[in-house]
Design an enzyme around this catalytic site. Structure first.
Site, PDB file in Angstrom:
ATOM      1  N   HIS A 173      42.342  40.288  46.516  1.00 23.95           N
ATOM      2  CA  HIS A 173      42.173  40.799  47.882  1.00 23.95           C
ATOM      3  C   HIS A 173      42.801  39.769  48.833  1.00 23.95           C
ATOM      4  O   HIS A 173      42.102  39.122  49.613  1.00 23.95           O
ATOM      5  CB  HIS A 173      40.682  41.020  48.163  1.00 23.95           C
ATOM      6  CG  HIS A 173      40.417  41.918  49.331  1.00 23.95           C
ATOM      7  ND1 HIS A 173      41.419  42.569  50.038  1.00 23.95           N
ATOM      8  CD2 HIS A 173      39.239  42.286  49.933  1.00 23.95           C
ATOM      9  CE1 HIS A 173      40.873  43.284  50.998  1.00 23.95           C
ATOM     10  NE2 HIS A 173      39.558  43.131  50.962  1.00 23.95           N
TER      11      HIS A 173
ATOM     12  N   ASP B 236      29.936  37.673  47.830  1.00 23.34           N
ATOM     13  CA  ASP B 236      30.451  39.043  47.849  1.00 23.34           C
ATOM     14  C   ASP B 236      29.454  39.912  47.095  1.00 23.34           C
ATOM     15  O   ASP B 236      28.551  39.403  46.401  1.00 23.34           O
ATOM     16  CB  ASP B 236      31.833  39.061  47.157  1.00 23.34           C
ATOM     17  CG  ASP B 236      32.563  40.391  47.271  1.00 23.34           C
ATOM     18  OD1 ASP B 236      32.125  41.284  48.010  1.00 23.34           O
ATOM     19  OD2 ASP B 236      33.613  40.527  46.589  1.00 23.34           O
TER      20      ASP B 236
ATOM     21  N   CYS C 254      32.967  39.078  53.013  1.00 17.87           N
ATOM     22  CA  CYS C 254      34.044  39.999  53.407  1.00 17.87           C
ATOM     23  C   CYS C 254      33.522  41.341  53.880  1.00 17.87           C
ATOM     24  O   CYS C 254      34.224  42.066  54.574  1.00 17.87           O
ATOM     25  CB  CYS C 254      35.017  40.175  52.251  1.00 17.87           C
ATOM     26  SG  CYS C 254      34.287  40.969  50.794  1.00 17.87           S
TER      27      CYS C 254
ATOM     28  N   ARG D  69      40.758  40.314  60.427  1.00 18.56           N
ATOM     29  CA  ARG D  69      41.627  41.105  59.539  1.00 18.56           C
ATOM     30  C   ARG D  69      42.827  41.616  60.351  1.00 18.56           C
ATOM     31  O   ARG D  69      43.945  41.650  59.867  1.00 18.56           O
ATOM     32  CB  ARG D  69      40.852  42.299  58.952  1.00 18.56           C
ATOM     33  CG  ARG D  69      39.714  41.926  58.006  1.00 18.56           C
ATOM     34  CD  ARG D  69      40.214  41.328  56.717  1.00 18.56           C
ATOM     35  NE  ARG D  69      41.119  42.213  56.000  1.00 18.56           N
ATOM     36  CZ  ARG D  69      40.748  43.189  55.158  1.00 18.56           C
ATOM     37  NH1 ARG D  69      39.471  43.371  54.902  1.00 18.56           N
ATOM     38  NH2 ARG D  69      41.642  43.941  54.547  1.00 18.56           N
TER      39      ARG D  69
ATOM     40  N   GLN E  58      42.220  39.766  52.803  1.00 18.96           N
ATOM     41  CA  GLN E  58      40.896  39.297  53.218  1.00 18.96           C
ATOM     42  C   GLN E  58      40.847  37.770  53.212  1.00 18.96           C
ATOM     43  O   GLN E  58      40.358  37.147  54.161  1.00 18.96           O
ATOM     44  CB  GLN E  58      39.821  39.858  52.282  1.00 18.96           C
ATOM     45  CG  GLN E  58      38.427  39.402  52.630  1.00 18.96           C
ATOM     46  CD  GLN E  58      37.885  40.019  53.910  1.00 18.96           C
ATOM     47  OE1 GLN E  58      37.920  41.229  54.074  1.00 18.96           O
ATOM     48  NE2 GLN E  58      37.378  39.199  54.820  1.00 18.96           N
TER      49      GLN E  58
ATOM     50  N   ARG F 274      45.652  50.351  48.633  1.00 14.87           N
ATOM     51  CA  ARG F 274      44.388  49.885  48.034  1.00 14.87           C
ATOM     52  C   ARG F 274      44.236  50.643  46.729  1.00 14.87           C
ATOM     53  O   ARG F 274      44.221  51.876  46.715  1.00 14.87           O
ATOM     54  CB  ARG F 274      43.209  50.159  48.964  1.00 14.87           C
ATOM     55  CG  ARG F 274      41.864  49.979  48.244  1.00 14.87           C
ATOM     56  CD  ARG F 274      40.691  49.913  49.171  1.00 14.87           C
ATOM     57  NE  ARG F 274      40.659  48.642  49.880  1.00 14.87           N
ATOM     58  CZ  ARG F 274      39.592  48.172  50.509  1.00 14.87           C
ATOM     59  NH1 ARG F 274      38.470  48.859  50.538  1.00 14.87           N
ATOM     60  NH2 ARG F 274      39.643  47.008  51.131  1.00 14.87           N
TER      61      ARG F 274
HETATM   62  N1  NVA Z   1      34.729  42.676  45.575  1.00 16.36           N
HETATM   63  C1  NVA Z   1      34.567  43.772  46.496  1.00 16.36           C
HETATM   64  C2  NVA Z   1      35.292  43.505  47.772  1.00 16.36           C
HETATM   65  C3  NVA Z   1      35.134  44.581  48.822  1.00 16.36           C
HETATM   66  C4  NVA Z   1      35.912  44.335  50.044  1.00 16.36           C
HETATM   67  C5  NVA Z   1      35.047  45.056  45.866  1.00 16.36           C
HETATM   68  O1  NVA Z   1      36.123  45.049  45.242  1.00 16.36           O
HETATM   69  O2  NVA Z   1      34.359  46.056  45.958  1.00 16.36           O
HETATM   70  N1   CP Z   2      36.421  43.670  53.394  1.00 15.61           N
HETATM   71  C1   CP Z   2      37.013  44.851  53.163  1.00 15.61           C
HETATM   72  O1   CP Z   2      38.105  44.958  52.568  1.00 15.61           O
HETATM   73  O2   CP Z   2      36.326  45.907  53.676  1.00 15.61           O
HETATM   74  P1   CP Z   2      36.657  47.439  53.424  1.00 15.61           P
HETATM   75  O3   CP Z   2      36.351  47.748  51.992  1.00 15.61           O
HETATM   76  O4   CP Z   2      35.757  48.168  54.398  1.00 15.61           O
HETATM   77  O5   CP Z   2      38.111  47.682  53.734  1.00 15.61           O
END
Ligand code: NVA
Ligand code: CP
Length: 308
Positions: free
Chosen positions: A135, A227, A267, A295, A138, A108
């Site tokens: 992502h 989101d 998500c 997931r 997801q 990540r």
């Molecule tokens: N768009 C959000 C998704 C979190 C799972 C982010 O990148 O923070």
């Molecule tokens: N949806 C998602 O990726 O959640 P986290 O940021 O908790 O991993």
């Protein structure tokens, strides 16, 4: 060597096989405990390394459970606790070293280019566990969730409301082309999807329409998705961005313009009272907890695909 960085990297046939196998594996273990291994333990004796440059609840835990169910083990690394591209060791060298220790890596990152650099120098598969650009894990689990409830996603209508220029929306656009669903995006001009991805979508015959009014995007839709208005490490004036998105809240009224049996997806984590009201996310149409569960199942299938 297969890697899973973006939905656009895979063919429709490969993506379909990942979803179908996730579904059948999930069904076949329905009487087992949450962390019990599947009968065939395809990942036995193998390990997944996870590197998190930013926080995570679902990705961290669901990958861990996914690997347990596949019969393998996980190692979770904090990039500040290892040598990771910060002058003392390049990402190239880290990739080469970790390739000697594990069978697959999930990252990540705040910089998609780190994933690309890691993949270039790794001899084991690399999975994108969220970058600022996409992502894909997801969205794959969201397709699994949609299909469990509504059947094949092909030709169905999905609506995205809010920030049209974030990682989730990018992966959703790629999925619209690959899984052949109609995608309607309701967003302010300032947060329209970026031109590059729209160009890719057009070239790949995706059926995507962008609307300024959220109501127009929601009409006749099978699924409404949104989101956080401000993503992790989004380098914006948060207050100003939230102000521009304030008319793009998914609330009961907006949901009423969708099909009466439409589902609501997010998500998570959620900004309650911002992009969605409690009434919607806690309501009957919301499937957000199943999304979180799935997931596990989608990622098991992604891991298996990477290793075969
Ligand atoms: N768009 C959000 C998704 C979190 C799972 C982010 O990148 O923070
Ligand atoms: N949806 C998602 O990726 O959640 P986290 O940021 O908790 O991993």
């Amino acid at each position: 060597m297969k890697s899973f960085l973006n939905i656009s990297d895979l063919s429709s046939v490969e993506l379909r096989s990942i979803i179908d196998s996730a579904r059948s594996r999930k069904i076949s273990r329905k009487n087992l405990n949450k962390s019990a291994p599947d009968q065939d333990k395809p990942f036995e004796g193998k390990s997944l390394i996870m590197i998190f440059e930013k926080p995570s609840t679902r990705t961290r835990i669901s990958f861990d459970i996914a690997v347990k169910q596949l019969g393998g083990s996980t190692i979770i690394l904090n990039p500040t606790g290892i040598h990771y591209g910060k002058g003392d060791e390049t990402i190239k060298d880290t990739a080469k070293v970790l390739s000697e220790y594990a069978d697959i890596v999930m990252i990540r990152t705040d910089a998609h280019k780190n994933l690309v650099e890691f993949k270039k120098n790794s001899s084991i598969p690399v999975i994108n566990g969220l970058s600022e650009q996409s992502h894909p894990c997801q969205i794959m689990s969201d397709i699994l969730t949609f299909e469990e409830i509504k059947g094949n996603i092909s030709k169905k209508t999905i609506t995205w409301i809010g920030d049209g220029n974030n990682n989730m929306c990018n992966s959703l656009i790629e999925a619209a082309a690959k899984f052949d669903f109609n995608l309607k995006i309701g967003c302010p001009v300032k947060y329209k999807p970026n031109k590059k991805i729209i160009k890719w979508a057009q070239k790949n015959n995706a059926n995507i329409k962008i609307f300024g009014k959220p109501k127009d995007a929601v009409v006749n839709s099978d699924c409404i998705m949104t989101d956080k208005w401000v993503s992790m490490n989004d380098k914006v004036n948060k207050k100003a961005k939230k102000k521009s998105l304030k008319n793009y809240q998914v609330n009961k009224k907006l949901m009423s313009f969708a099909k009466s049996d439409a589902i609501f997806m997010h998500c998570l984590p959620v900004g309650r009272g911002e992009e969605v009201t409690d009434e919607v996310i806690d309501g009957k149409q919301s499937v957000v907890w199943t999304q979180a569960l799935n997931r596990v199942h989608a990622q098991k299938s992604i891991i298996n695909w990477c290793l075969t």
